[in-house]
Design an enzyme around this catalytic site. Structure first.
Site, PDB file in Angstrom:
ATOM      1  N   GLU A  67      40.632 -25.216 -70.996  1.00 48.40           N
ATOM      2  CA  GLU A  67      41.721 -26.121 -71.359  1.00 48.40           C
ATOM      3  C   GLU A  67      42.592 -25.603 -72.496  1.00 48.40           C
ATOM      4  OE1 GLU A  67      39.777 -29.872 -72.048  1.00 48.40           O
ATOM      5  OE2 GLU A  67      39.946 -30.446 -69.935  1.00 48.40           O
TER       6      GLU A  67
ATOM      7  N   GLU B  56      18.537 -20.148 -67.412  1.00 46.02           N
ATOM      8  CA  GLU B  56      18.564 -20.533 -68.823  1.00 46.02           C
ATOM      9  C   GLU B  56      17.349 -20.014 -69.590  1.00 46.02           C
ATOM     10  OE1 GLU B  56      16.726 -24.822 -69.648  1.00 46.02           O
ATOM     11  OE2 GLU B  56      18.551 -24.921 -68.442  1.00 46.02           O
TER      12      GLU B  56
END
Length: 313
Positions: A88, A119
């Site tokens: 963004e 992860e």
């Protein structure tokens, strides 16, 4: 012999919240109200973290002024929120996409599906940092609700070893991530309504904190004039109309003049504002902005520092 219970995990985000044992029996109204009320703790956690967020902004700004990059590292929800924040920055502030680099455990595939074991691989985190060529000019924002995610710890350790500034966001106190970074930020949201689901208020607190970090940095880098988003990238009709409104608001110019200036400025809002306010051509406005490091207020000679505001309440 029984295995470990929820109460055996020392991390608050993984704890069992005894207040919500009848969650699946609530009416829709009571259920929605419960979730809404619990989300308030996310904002409270961010408010408590204002000093550490401020320290991170102050530490990071100089590196970005010298051309450094923002690197985000996370897994699961935390990694996806980092990806969102990085993405963004370009349409909002015209921040070059190559200077906002998201590292997500499991890669882009992990945006839509769980990648088994991704992860848990600290070496993969370190490897992704190496592949991104993270160095002393960069800022790495490592995000992990648990504060113990191996991928994130590996990324933070490698970035710090490479000389980058490291910022760590964790929702649990006393975790390895907060000890492993230069700028630790604790977002202490406690147990979740749905036990262990850190996409809830822990994720909300992370989203708010990332918004604050990146937005405060962009303001400091001259991407905002007053509170106007003057470095937006007008990539669609909605943003083109917004750009025109911003120019008119900042200058008081009639619509035809604002349109003409924006056209001459190649759609760059900040350039059009300087043109109209100083009655100069686009090339001159660009040169003056360059000399002031892109800060419209300094270019316009409005350099007086605004007083700090007393925090509410």
């Amino acid at each position: 012999m029984t295995g470990p219970s929820l109460q055996d995990d020392p991390r608050p985000t993984e704890a069992f919240d005894a207040r919500h044992t009848d969650l699946d029996r609530l009416s829709p109204l009571a259920l929605v109200q419960t979730f809404a009320d619990d989300q308030l703790q996310a904002l409270q956690a961010v408010q408590a973290a204002v000093p550490s967020l401020t320290a991170a902004v102050e530490a990071a700004r100089g590196r970005l002024e010298q051309g450094g990059r923002l690197i985000y590292a996370g897994a699961g929800t935390s990694g996806r929120l980092g990806m969102l924040d990085a993405t963004e920055l370009t349409p909002t502030f015209s921040w070059p996409p190559e200077r906002a680099v998201p590292l997500l455990a499991g890669g882009l595939r992990a945006m839509r599906e769980a990648v088994e074991g991704a992860e848990d691989d600290a070496d993969a985190g370190a490897g992704d940092v190496c592949a991104a060529q993270v160095g002393p000019g960069d800022v790495l924002i490592a995000v992990a609700a648990s504060g113990t995610t191996p991928y994130v710890l590996g990324a933070a350790a490698q970035a710090r070893a490479a000389g980058a500034l490291t910022v760590g966001l964790s929702n649990n106190p006393g975790t390895p991530l907060l000890s492993a970074v230069d700028c630790p930020v604790l977002l202490d949201t406690g147990p979740e309504v749905i036990s262990g689901s850190t996409r809830l208020k822990a994720g909300t607190a992370q989203k708010i904190a990332l918004n604050i970090l990146s937005s405060a940095l962009m303001v400091g880098l001259g991407k905002v004039y007053g509170n106007l988003m003057v470095d937006l990238r007008a990539s669609n009709a909605k943003l083109e109309a917004r750009a025109l409104r911003l120019v008119q608001h900042a200058t008081g110019a009639p619509l035809p003049d604002a349109q003409a200036a924006l056209h001459a400025a190649g759609g760059r809002v900040k350039t059009a504002i300087v043109m109209l306010r100083l009655n100069i051509e686009a090339a001159d406005a660009e040169a003056r902005l360059a000399r002031s490091g892109g800060h419209a207020r300094a270019t316009l000679g409005e350099t007086e520092q605004a007083p700090d505001r007393t925090p509410p309440g």
